[in-house]
Write a protein that holds these residues in place. Structure first.
Motif, short mmCIF file in Angstrom:
data_model
loop_
_atom_site.label_atom_id
_atom_site.label_comp_id
_atom_site.label_asym_id
_atom_site.label_seq_id
_atom_site.Cartn_x
_atom_site.Cartn_y
_atom_site.Cartn_z
N ARG A 98 29.44 47.44 -7.13
CA ARG A 98 30.37 48.26 -7.94
C ARG A 98 30.06 48.11 -9.41
NH1 ARG A 98 34.52 46.00 -4.51
NH2 ARG A 98 35.41 44.92 -6.30
N GLN A 102 28.65 50.92 -11.94
CA GLN A 102 29.79 51.19 -12.81
C GLN A 102 30.85 52.04 -12.09
OE1 GLN A 102 27.63 52.92 -16.10
NE2 GLN A 102 27.24 50.91 -17.00
N ASP A 104 34.34 52.92 -10.62
CA ASP A 104 35.73 52.66 -10.96
C ASP A 104 36.58 53.29 -9.86
OD1 ASP A 104 37.75 51.61 -12.53
OD2 ASP A 104 37.76 53.26 -13.95
N LYS A 105 37.69 53.83 -10.19
CA LYS A 105 38.61 54.40 -9.20
C LYS A 105 38.00 55.59 -8.45
CE LYS A 105 42.86 54.91 -7.50
NZ LYS A 105 43.08 54.25 -6.24
N SER A 120 29.38 56.87 -9.78
CA SER A 120 30.63 56.82 -10.55
C SER A 120 30.93 58.26 -10.95
CB SER A 120 30.46 55.95 -11.79
OG SER A 120 29.56 56.57 -12.72
#
Length: 148
Positions: A98, A102, A104-105, A120
Motif C-alpha cells: 500500500r 501510495q 489510500d481509501k 491509487s
C-alpha cells in the motif's frame, strides 16, 4: 480475460472487495492463490498464481550480477506476496505494498488481460492524463493501423 476499470475502496484493514464479475474467474484460474507485487510505474500487479509463475521464473533466470536484472528481481520478486480472497471476496493489500503504490481509501482495479493493475486514485488519473497528452503519438509502433 480480465478487462475494465473499477473504482474500489480499501477498508481500514487494507482490504478491497474484488468485483463480483471477476471473483469466479480469479478463483478458478488460481484455485484461490493470487500474487500481488510491485510494478515500476508505482502501481501493483495482481496475478492468478499460475499466470505469475512463468514471469517470476523468467525474472529469476536473469543474472544477479547485472544491475538492471538485480533491480527488477528486487522489485518484482522481492515484493511478491501470495494472498487469497476471503469468503467475502476481499483481498488484503499488505501495508508495504500500500505504501509503495501510495494507496489510500479509493483505488482502481484495472484489467490487463491475464492480470490486474491496482492504482491509487491519483496515480490512475495521472495515467489517464498521460494518454491524452500523447496526442498524435498515441499509438506505439506496431499498432499504427489499429481501427476502433
Amino acid at each position: 480475460m480480465f478487462q475494465g476499470a473499477a473504482a474500489l475502496n480499501l477498508d481500514a484493514k487494507g482490504r478491497f472487495a474484488v468485483p463480483a464479475r471477476h471473483r469466479e474467474a480469479l478463483a478458478s484460474a488460481a484455485n484461490g492463490r493470487l500474487v500481488l507485487t510491485a510494478h515500476p510505474h508505482r502501481c501493483l500487479l495482481l496475478y492468478p498464481e499460475p499466470a505469475w509463475e512463468p514471469i517470476r521464473d523468467k525474472v529469476l533466470a536473469a543474472s544477479s550480477f547485472n544491475p538492471q536484472a538485480a533491480a527488477i528481481k528486487r522489485l518484482l520478486v522481492g515484493n511478491a506476496r501470495e494472498e487469497e480472497m476471503d469468503a467475502a471476496g476481499r483481498l488484503l493489500v499488505a501495508p508495504e505494498l500500500r505504501q509503495f503504490a501510495q494507496l489510500d481509501k479509493q483505488i482502481w482495479l484495472v484489467g490487463q488481460g491475464s492480470h490486474f493493475e491496482i492504482w491509487s486514485d491519483a496515480g490512475w488519473q495521472q495515467q489517464q492524463e498521460a494518454v491524452f497528452a500523447l496526442g498524435e503519438q498515441f499509438l506505439p509502433a506496431g499498432l499504427e493501423d489499429l481501427a476502433l
